[in-house]
Design a protein around this motif. Structure first.
Motif, short mmCIF file in Angstrom:
data_model
loop_
_atom_site.label_atom_id
_atom_site.label_comp_id
_atom_site.label_asym_id
_atom_site.label_seq_id
_atom_site.Cartn_x
_atom_site.Cartn_y
_atom_site.Cartn_z
N ALA A 28 -8.16 7.96 -4.35
CA ALA A 28 -7.09 8.95 -4.41
C ALA A 28 -7.58 10.20 -5.12
O ALA A 28 -8.52 10.17 -5.93
N VAL A 49 -5.75 9.03 0.15
CA VAL A 49 -5.22 7.85 -0.53
C VAL A 49 -5.32 6.66 0.41
O VAL A 49 -4.78 6.69 1.51
N CYS A 78 -5.10 2.45 -0.08
CA CYS A 78 -5.02 1.30 -0.97
C CYS A 78 -4.52 0.10 -0.17
O CYS A 78 -3.77 0.24 0.79
N PRO A 136 0.80 -1.23 0.00
CA PRO A 136 0.00 0.00 0.00
C PRO A 136 0.83 1.28 0.00
O PRO A 136 0.49 2.23 -0.70
N ARG A 137 1.90 1.31 0.77
CA ARG A 137 2.70 2.54 0.82
C ARG A 137 3.37 2.83 -0.52
O ARG A 137 3.44 3.98 -0.95
N PRO A 139 -1.74 11.42 2.17
CA PRO A 139 -2.06 9.98 2.15
C PRO A 139 -2.98 9.55 3.28
O PRO A 139 -3.82 8.68 3.08
N ALA A 149 0.73 4.21 -2.93
CA ALA A 149 0.37 5.58 -2.58
C ALA A 149 1.48 6.54 -2.97
O ALA A 149 1.22 7.64 -3.47
N THR A 150 2.74 6.16 -2.75
CA THR A 150 3.87 7.01 -3.13
C THR A 150 3.96 7.16 -4.64
O THR A 150 4.28 8.24 -5.15
N ASP A 165 1.42 9.64 -5.68
CA ASP A 165 1.92 10.97 -5.31
C ASP A 165 2.92 11.47 -6.33
O ASP A 165 2.86 12.62 -6.79
N MET A 172 -8.23 1.63 -4.19
CA MET A 172 -7.54 2.92 -4.10
C MET A 172 -8.55 4.03 -4.27
O MET A 172 -9.29 4.08 -5.26
#
Length: 521
Positions: A329, A315, A317, A290-291, A311, A294-295, A298, A327
């Motif tokens: 976002a 965001v 996910c 997930p991180r 986030p 999300a990154t 971004d 997700m």
């Protein structure tokens, strides 16, 4: 022999030169004195009281209130083809629309009690307070303030006034004092007539209320210093105070051409960024978490000159037990919000139960868009609240087909209540514009109109302990969200359509490998 004598002469000459240079250098080195110039502080420097460099870095860094810039327009300077919205002409249009709607409200109100005064122009004084900075929290300017003034300075207040002769003015009050030259620059930057310190707000309001006898508008906040000043001025001037919150919200639901261009750009950036995230996840199924996703969203948004939401706020996910990724976002471009929701299988293909639930979401989105289009001809649904109820009724029908809900005959209220247990989206339809979606219940009760931009969030969640559902459906969560624009003929334009939501991606979009709605082999 002659060559040896010549070499000895050269060596002796070079040694003599080195000795002389050493003596000369030593003598000159002793005479050198480093004297730094002393600059006496001028009277201007004493009046300005310059801050130390560490304090300046802390105050004007990107983590300071308002970020690095004082206006939204400054964030678009890095974009070679910017779609600016908050330019002086657009801000003037926003202020005119707001004051006209306030005047129309008073005209309609007066026509009920005093028909002879119908059509009169009223004087208005509108006070809009900006947001305050909270330490260790990202600063967000209030939507109603940013709509009327491109200013990201915390603790500010805007006063719009218009006389009965339609003469309009704007005053901006800042928490910090500014010298006259700086105030002139700020007034041009924020497109106001004058910049004043906040401690002069009461005196200015008192003068405006006594001079024009206008209608005073302000939304009171319990802990706001601006609200306290406005309340005191209202009592001293014996002028009633009216709440403009819902009128301001209603005004912002109608998008101008510049606003629509910014919304299209924001939603296109969000859709393209998410399409790349989905493609990356499907092509690298064992390298994602997930991180990282999300990154990646971004990064994709910033690469296209947008600013993604935090986030922790927007965001979200992750992969559930059934292998589905979710997700939700969004990002901002020029201060305007774009966002969408997608569900996709990490393996590239839905299982048959997943395909049936996700297909139901696609069918419901199609039917809801048709209901919005029929609202122009007096259809059964005319407001976002009614569309929310229609979505729950459609959801109940699909759940009955899937044998999740029983076929027992129920009233519409009972049907909505039963279907709501399988919906994880508290607000299905909301208006989109500056900053986060507006979700006040009164605003969602206004009819659909051309120029509205809506956020549609659909979901189906089958709990693990749902005994009525087949075991294959239990524990599955599917979500689908898009941003819609209502054209002049009430046709619906999906602003996030560039992000694929089924097995055949839209032409021109970033294609993801695999056929989502195809069964696994």
């Amino acid at each position: 022999m002659l060559r040896s004598l010549r070499n000895l002469k050269c060596i002796g000459l070079s040694a003599c030169v080195r000795r002389r240079c050493t003596k000369l250098a030593g003598a000159r080195r002793s005479d050198v004195h480093l004297v730094l110039p002393t600059v006496l502080s001028s009277e201007f420097a004493k009046d300005v009281a310059p801050l130390p460099v560490p304090v300046l870095i802390e105050k004007y860094s990107r983590h300071a209130p308002g970020g690095r810039f004082a206006t939204i327009s400054e964030y678009l300077h890095s974009d070679p083809m910017p779609n600016e919205v908050l330019v002086p002409e657009e801000i003037d249009l926003h202020r005119t629309m707001t004051l006209n709607n306030l005047n129309a409200y008073l005209q309609a109100k007066t026509a009920l009690t005093e028909p002879q005064r119908k059509g009169l122009n009223f004087a208005h004084v509108l006070v809009v307070a900006g947001a305050h900075f909270i330490r260790d929290c990202p600063f967000r300017q209030r939507s109603e303030f940013l709509y009327l003034c491109d200013c990201l300075r915390p603790g500010s207040a805007l006063v719009l006034h218009r006389s009965r002769k339609q003469k309009t003015g704007a005053l901006l009050f800042l928490s910090d004092r500014s010298d006259p030259e700086l105030a002139r620059i700020f007034s041009s930057m924020h497109h106001v007539d004058e910049i004043l310190p906040i401690d002069m707000l009461k005196k200015s309001l008192f003068w405006l209320l006594k001079d024009q006898s206008p209608e005073l508008w302000h939304t009171l906040e319990p802990s706001s210093e601006v609200s306290r000043i406005v309340s005191e001025a209202s009592k001293e001037a014996n002028t009633p105070l009216s709440n403009p919150r819902y009128i301001l919200q209603y005004t912002r639901t109608f998008k101008t051409d510049r606003e629509l261009n910014a919304l299209r750009r924001a939603n296109a950036i969000a859709a393209e960024s998410m399409a790349e995230v989905i493609a990356y996840n499907i092509s690298h199924p064992h390298q994602c978490n997930p991180r990282r996703l999300a990154t990646l969203f971004d990064y994709n948004s910033r690469r296209r000159h947008a600013h993604p939401d935090q986030p922790s706020a927007k965001v979200a996910c992750g992969s559930d037990a059934t292998g589905l990724w979710q997700m939700d976002a969004g990002c901002q471009y020029g201060g305007y919000q774009g966002g969408l929701v997608r569900t996709w299988p990490g393996a590239g293909r839905f299982t048959p139960p997943q395909k049936m639930l996700y297909g139901a979401l696609l069918d419901m989105r199609r039917d809801l868009c048709a209901l919005v289009e029929a609202a122009g001809d007096g259809g059964a649904v005319s407001t976002p609240l009614e569309l929310h109820a229609a979505y729950l009724i459609l959801l109940a029908e699909h759940l009955r087909e899937l044998r999740v809900l029983s076929n027992t005959k129920m009233s519409p209220a009972e049907t909505v209540k039963a279907a709501s247990k399988f919906n994880c989206t508290p607000v299905v339809v909301s208006h989109v514009g500056i900053d986060r979606p507006d979700t006040s219940r009164k605003l969602l009760g206004y009819p659909f109109a051309p120029g509205n931009v809506l956020s549609l969030r659909l979901s189906i969640s089958i709990p693990d302990d749902c005994c009525d559902a087949y075991p294959e459906f239990r524990g599955i969560l599917c979500q689908l969200g898009d941003t819609l624009y209502i054209r002049d003929d009430f046709s619906v334009d999906v602003l996030t359509a560039i992000c694929p939501n089924k097995h055949n991606p839209v032409a021109g979009s970033v294609s993801a490998p695999g056929r989502w709605l195809g069964h696994g082999q």
